[in-house]
Write an enzyme that holds these catalytic residues in place. Structure first.
Site, PDB file in Angstrom:
ATOM      1  N   CYS A   6      -5.552   6.267   7.226  1.00  0.00           N
ATOM      2  CA  CYS A   6      -6.091   4.917   7.088  1.00  0.00           C
ATOM      3  C   CYS A   6      -5.159   3.947   7.817  1.00  0.00           C
ATOM      4  O   CYS A   6      -4.032   4.294   8.138  1.00  0.00           O
ATOM      5  CB  CYS A   6      -6.172   4.507   5.619  1.00  0.00           C
ATOM      6  SG  CYS A   6      -7.268   5.555   4.644  1.00  0.00           S
ATOM      7  N   HIS A  22      -6.944  -2.199   3.584  1.00  0.00           N
ATOM      8  CA  HIS A  22      -6.653  -0.762   3.685  1.00  0.00           C
ATOM      9  C   HIS A  22      -7.935  -0.101   4.213  1.00  0.00           C
ATOM     10  O   HIS A  22      -8.847   0.204   3.447  1.00  0.00           O
ATOM     11  CB  HIS A  22      -6.273  -0.259   2.300  1.00  0.00           C
ATOM     12  CG  HIS A  22      -5.828   1.167   2.245  1.00  0.00           C
ATOM     13  ND1 HIS A  22      -5.014   1.635   1.249  1.00  0.00           N
ATOM     14  CD2 HIS A  22      -6.064   2.232   3.038  1.00  0.00           C
ATOM     15  CE1 HIS A  22      -4.783   2.924   1.425  1.00  0.00           C
ATOM     16  NE2 HIS A  22      -5.419   3.313   2.508  1.00  0.00           N
ATOM     17  N   THR A  29       0.862  -1.184   0.000  1.00  0.00           N
ATOM     18  CA  THR A  29       0.000   0.000   0.000  1.00  0.00           C
ATOM     19  C   THR A  29       0.890   1.222   0.000  1.00  0.00           C
ATOM     20  O   THR A  29       1.806   1.347   0.817  1.00  0.00           O
ATOM     21  CB  THR A  29      -0.950   0.019   1.228  1.00  0.00           C
ATOM     22  OG1 THR A  29      -1.963  -0.948   1.017  1.00  0.00           O
ATOM     23  CG2 THR A  29      -1.626   1.374   1.363  1.00  0.00           C
TER      24      THR A  29
END
Lengths: 204, 162
Positions: free
Chosen positions: B30, B47, B24
């Protein structure tokens, strides 16, 4: 009433886009006055994007960007984020302070200059919003972050995420002489303010 | 065998068998939840954007929320051979990217996401063996199926492997 950018009708979308155009136009005029320079602006592009697509407009989620974030309170509540690619941040500092030093590091002076730019742009944007809708809108002091696009954008994306899976982004290009700046503005009304905003604009 | 590197975007969930790397880019407020079954060498990454699907009306996208995304991820891992009893977790992200003088609930979202992820993992009896959360900076994370290691890159805050 459930509302998000995906289920707006074309009339509502047009009004929001026009609001974006007018707001961005006023913001650039304010910048021009501050710099005392003639600034040319292209017609802003207003786009509705899926959440995951947003960081891509900066060339990927890892690319560093400058994000200036403000909170709106009053008849409408929400947030505004002004985003600049690093190259544009430097060009703007160059316009503002005359001659940007080499190197990638920003010092405190640069950071507060960027905050001030964000303040002026977002301030003039919201005052045109207030004038058009007859609403009373106050804006907080700006907060600044320079980091990966994905990380900076996670904040407005999460806020949009309360409403749905897409965001409205206003992209403005402007230039002074041969200096070119690309700026992006995100208008993020709080969920409960969104309907109110459409009502004030006469398209609820 | 070549290792496939898969990018996990915001509000996405993915499970993969060894050899695999899940990535990611630019994680902010997040939280990246990384699950690993070391015996079956199955990894998974979620995520996560928001703490709870119960707080929000428009909650059809299950991969967005800590409560629903973790269930989804465990199920996807089980579907490719993982055993939930041997799954452990590493988590990263949950930063507060902006600080205002007046504290605003929306800005604490990173912290709230981390709390929710801890709670949900606890509910599924999944142990968090390592974490790199909080702060005010973004993170790029890479999760490797070969040993369950999680590498974390930042701008100006170093690189580490947990």
């Amino acid at each position: 009433m459930e509302i998000n950018y995906e289920n707006l009708n074309s009339m509502q979308l047009d009004v929001l886009k026009e609001l974006g155009n007018i707001g961005a136009g006023n913001a650039v005029t304010a910048l021009s006055k501050m710099l005392d320079k003639k600034i040319n602006m292209e017609v802003p592009q207003v786009r509705i994007l899926e959440l995951a697509e947003v960081p891509e407009i900066f060339g990927g989620a890892e690319v560093p960007v400058t994000g200036i974030y403000l909170r709106m309170e009053g008849d409408i509540s929400g947030n505004i984020m002004f985003l600049l690619p690093m190259e544009s941040s430097k060009v703007l500092l160059d316009m503002l302070m005359g001659g940007y030093r080499d190197g990638d590091e920003f010092d405190d002076m640069d950071l507060s200059a960027l905050e001030e730019i964000g303040n002026i742009l977002a301030g003039s944007y919201t005052s045109s919003l207030a004038a058009l809708t007859g609403m009373n809108i106050r804006v907080s002091v700006p907060a600044l972050a320079i980091d990966m696009a994905g990380a900076v954008l996670s904040v407005p994306i999460i806020q949009f995420g309360h409403m749905g899976d897409s965001v409205m982004l206003i992209e403005t290009h402007f230039s002074e002489g041969n200096k070119h700046v690309k700026g992006n503005l995100l208008l993020i009304p709080d969920v409960e303010s969104f309907v109110n905003l459409l009502e004030k604009l006469g398209v609820a | 065998m070549t290792v496939v590197m898969t990018k996990i975007g915001i509000a996405e969930v993915r499970a993969a068998k060894d050899p695999a790397v899940l990535v990611t880019l630019g994680l902010g407020s997040c939280v990246g939840v990384c699950l690993y079954d070391s015996r079956k060498k199955v990894i998974g990454m979620a995520h996560i954007m928001l703490p709870s699907s119960k707080e929000i009306k428009n909650n059809a996208n299950k991969a967005k929320f800590a409560d629903t995304a973790i269930v989804m991820l465990i199920e996807e891992m089980e579907a490719i051979g993982a055993d939930r009893k041997s799954i452990t977790a590493k988590i990263a992200g949950g930063a507060q990217m902006f600080s205002f003088k007046s504290s605003n609930e929306l800005l604490r979202i990173g912290e709230r996401n981390v709390e929710a992820v801890r709670r949900e993992l606890g509910r599924h009896r999944i142990e968090i063996v390592a974490e790199d959360v909080g702060g005010n900076y973004g993170r790029t994370i890479e999760f490797f199926s070969r040993d369950g290691s999680l590498s974390i890159r930042t701008i100006g805050h170093g690189t580490k492997v947990i």
